[in-house]
Design an enzyme around this catalytic site. Structure first.
Site, PDB file in Angstrom:
ATOM      1  CB  SER A  76      -9.840  12.571  -0.157  1.00  0.00           C
ATOM      2  OG  SER A  76     -10.239  12.413  -1.406  1.00  0.00           O
ATOM      3  CE  LYS A 148      -9.621   8.162  -1.884  1.00  0.00           C
ATOM      4  NZ  LYS A 148      -9.725   9.318  -1.072  1.00  0.00           N
TER       5      LYS A 148
END
Length: 296
Positions: A76, A148
C-alpha cells in the site's frame, strides 16, 4: 654420617610442575605484586547469558519509549516502501512537535480499521511466543498496525480533485509525482485518487493515504466509519524515518517538498495558535497586577 651429596635429591626424582600449575603460580605471584589477574577464557561463556538478557531488556525499553522496528506486509505504500521492508519508527518525535503533513506514520487501527492483510494466528504456544518476539523487533507482521502518509491534519479541508486531477489541502494543490506509485513495467503512475472526496478534518483526527493509491485501503475507503475515514491522533505510534532492511534499500523517509508550501499553514495552524496567542496576551497584564500587589 651422610654427606650433602647423599642427602640431595637426584635431578630425575625432582617434582615436575605442570603447565596449569605454573600458570596459576604466576597469576598468584602477579596478584601479590599488585598486577591484575587475567580472566580465564571460560569466564566469557559464563557471562554471555547475562549479556544477552541485558541486551534484550535494553532493546525492549528502547522499543517501548524511543524507536521501534516495523515490518511492511503489504504494497500500500509502494514505491516508497516495498513488501518485506523494515523501517524504524521514532516514538519520541511527536512529544516535541505536532504531526505534520507528509509524515509517514505508523498507527494502531484496533477497533477503528479492519486489517489490510490477514496474519495467520500461530497454532501453539511456542509459535505464539516467537511471533510476539518477532513483532516486537519488527521481523514479523502485525495486522493491527498500519503505515500511511499524512495528507490532512486537524482543521484541514482536503478535497479531490481539482481541474488538473490533483488533491488540494486548504485549496493548495499537491504535486505528488515524487512519491506516488509508478508501475515498473508500464511506467504509468497512479492518479492521486480514482474516487472523489471532500472532507474537513476534525480536531484530534488525521486524513491518511497510501502512496500506492490504487491498492491502499486508506481514509478514502473508511468514510462510512464513525470517524469518516480519519484516524485519531492518539493512535499514532510514531513517525517512520528510515528504511533499515534490506541493506540495498537503506534510505531515509523525508517529508516531500510539496507539503512545505506556505499556503497550507493559514487555515490549519490558525486554530490551535489563536487560543495560545490570546492566552499569552492575557497573561502579561495579570502578571503585572499580581506583581504590583506583592510590592505594596
Amino acid at each position: 654420617m651422610r654427606s650433602e651429596a647423599e642427602g640431595a635429591v637426584p635431578e630425575d626424582e625432582q617434582t615436575v610442575t605442570s603447565a596449569e600449575e605454573a600458570e596459576e603460580t604466576a597469576e598468584d605471584e602477579s596478584s601479590e605484586e599488585g598486577e591484575p589477574k587475567k580472566k580465564k577464557p571460560g569466564s566469557f561463556w559464563k557471562e554471555l547469558p547475562v549479556l544477552i538478557v541485558v541486551a534484550v531488556v535494553l532493546a525492549l525499553v528502547i522499543k517501548a519509549f524511543a524507536v521501534q522496528a516495523f515490518y511492511i506486509p503489504s504494497g500500500s505504500m509502494q514505491n516508497t516502501l516495498q513488501v518485506g521492508d523494515r523501517v524504524l519508527v521514532n516514538k519520541i518525535v511527536y512529544h516535541t512537535r505536532d504531526i505534520a503533513r507528509g509524515d509517514v506514520v505508523v498507527f494502531n487501527g484496533l477497533d477503528s480499521w479492519d486489517p489490510e492483510t490477514q496474519v495467520k494466528e500461530p497454532g501453539n504456544p511456542v509459535s505464539k511466543a516467537l511471533h510476539a518476539v518477532g513483532s516486537a523487533f519488527g521481523v514479523a507482521p502485525n495486522e493491527k498496525d498500519y503505515i500511511k502518509r499524512v495528507i490532512g491534519i486537524p482543521g484541514d479541508h482536503v478535497k479531490c480533485c481539482d481541474a488538473q486531477g490533483r488533491i488540494t489541502v486548504n485549496d493548495v494543490p499537491l504535486d505528488e509525482k515524487s512519491y506516488l506509485f509508478t508501475d515498473p513495467i508500464t511506467h504509468e503512475q497512479n492518479k492521486p485518487s480514482n474516487d472523489p472526496f471532500d472532507v474537513t478534518v476534525k480536531d484530534g483526527q488525521l486524513w491518511v493515504m497510501g502512496d500506492h493509491r490504487e491498492l491502499s485501503y486508506d481514509s478514502r475507503s473508511h468514510r462510512g466509519d464513525p470517524g469518516g475515514g480519519t484516524i485519531p491522533t492518539d493512535r499514532v505510534i510514531g513517525r517512520a524515518f528510515v528504511i533499515v532492511w534490506p541493506l540495498n534499500r537503506l534510505d531515509t523517509l523525508p517529508i516531500p517538498k510539496t507539503f512545505k508550501q506556505a499556503g497550507f499553514k493559514a487555515s490549519a495552524m490558525a486554530l490551535p495558535a489563536a487560543p495560545l496567542a490570546l492566552g499569552m496576551v492575557g497573561a502579561f497584564p495579570v502578571t503585572y497586577l499580581l506583581r504590583r500587589r506583592r510590592l505594596r
